[in-house]
Design an enzyme around this catalytic site. Structure first.
Site, PDB file in Angstrom:
ATOM      1  N   LYS A  83       0.838  -1.205   0.000  1.00 33.82           N
ATOM      2  CA  LYS A  83       0.000   0.000   0.000  1.00 33.82           C
ATOM      3  C   LYS A  83       0.870   1.250   0.000  1.00 33.82           C
ATOM      4  CE  LYS A  83      -4.176   0.348   2.500  1.00 33.82           C
ATOM      5  NZ  LYS A  83      -4.826   0.170   3.817  1.00 33.82           N
TER       6      LYS A  83
HETATM    7  C1  E4P Z   1      -8.235   0.661   4.155  1.00 40.49           C
HETATM    8  O1  E4P Z   1      -7.477   0.041   3.431  1.00 40.49           O
HETATM    9  C2  E4P Z   1      -7.914   1.922   4.821  1.00 40.49           C
HETATM   10  O2  E4P Z   1      -6.589   1.976   5.260  1.00 40.49           O
HETATM   11  C3  E4P Z   1      -8.863   2.218   5.908  1.00 40.49           C
HETATM   12  O3  E4P Z   1     -10.161   1.799   5.590  1.00 40.49           O
HETATM   13  C4  E4P Z   1      -8.776   3.659   6.331  1.00 40.49           C
HETATM   14  O4  E4P Z   1      -9.818   3.976   7.150  1.00 40.49           O
HETATM   15  P1  E4P Z   1      -9.820   5.171   8.177  1.00 40.49           P
HETATM   16  O5  E4P Z   1     -10.465   6.335   7.523  1.00 40.49           O
HETATM   17  O6  E4P Z   1     -10.640   4.655   9.310  1.00 40.49           O
HETATM   18  O7  E4P Z   1      -8.398   5.451   8.579  1.00 40.49           O
END
Ligand code: E4P
Length: 241
Positions: free
Chosen positions: A88
């Site tokens: 990622k």
């Molecule tokens: C998913 O891959 C994301 O990292 C995650 O859903 C981010 O969510 P958040 O807005 O709760 O940090």
């Protein structure tokens, strides 16, 4: 549509695997911190354990830096941990500098990339083009389709749920129009209502935190119905005696 578990809690991941609804897992530094990993070594150990548990499904592991050279180094390291790891990468660095060169290079190396923290249609288009152009010249195929993670919850907090839904629908339509292989994940799902709204946008994957998933299968009327069935079953069994 697929469901990923947005968590570093291995017991929760195991639970949803047993429910048959876990098609993959996503993590990020905040999720790893929440899951109790307080060092790089602990995070690595936990992520390797999750990758093994869910294999051959994908586990997204996020880099912990926004320095392009370090991002590439970490990405090259992560993919040695297990064959089902996706890397990622945030769409920009903390100052808004583009991470597209890193994203494009990793895709060109045949590494499965999840481009994260996407909030706009333009970011989604740029990420998808960089990924597709990398894929086309890659010397080996990536183990999974590349992903763009659109943060439905964070977009909603600023612009409302309907804008998030509209962006998701428009990105899907655009990906299909241009025959892109890149898939959409909806991230930052906060409520069962979010699940409901964004499951019909054409997004390929919803990544959902365990607490939201647990709530999503509940209904007061279902519980009431089950109670009625069990009471009537007991009565019927009593009458048979
Ligand atoms: C998913 O891959 C994301 O990292 C995650 O859903 C981010 O969510 P958040 O807005 O709760 O940090």
């Amino acid at each position: 549509m697929k469901i990923f578990i947005d968590s570093g809690d291995i017991k929760e991941v195991q639970k949803y695997l047993s429910w048959g609804i876990c098609d993959g897992v996503t993590t990020n530094p905040s999720i790893m911190l929440k899951s109790g990993a307080t060092s790089k070594a602990e995070a690595k150990e936990l992520q390797i354990a999750i990758a093994k548990l869910i294999s051959p499904r994908p586990l997204s592991v996020e880099v912990t830096t926004d320095n392009p050279e370090e991002m590439l180094q970490q990405a090259h390291d992560f993919v040695t941990w297990a064959p089902n790891i996706m890397v990622k990468i945030t769409i920009t660095d903390r100052q808004g500098g583009s991470m597209l060169p890193v994203i494009h290079q990793l895709a060109a190396e045949g590494i499965a990339v999840n481009v994260t923290a996407i909030m706009t249609m333009n970011q989604a288009m740029l990420a998808a083009i960089a990924l597709e152009n990398g894929r086309k010249v890659a010397s080996k195929p990536a183990p999974f389709n590349h992903i763009i993670s659109i943060f439905g919850g964070r977009i909603s907090e600023e612009h409302g749920v309907d804008i998030a839904s509209r962006i998701l629908m428009e990105v899907r339509e655009w990906l299909d129009l241009h025959k892109m292989q890149t898939e959409i994940i909806v991230g930052s799902v906060r409520t069962p209502e979010n699940m409901d709204s964004w499951s019909t946008t054409g997004a390929h994957i919803l990544t959902i935190p365990p607490d939201v998933l647990a709530k999503s299968q509940l209904s007061g009327r279902t519980k009431e119905t089950v109670v009625q069935f069990l009471q009537d079953a007991a009565k019927a069994l009593g009458a048979l005696k």
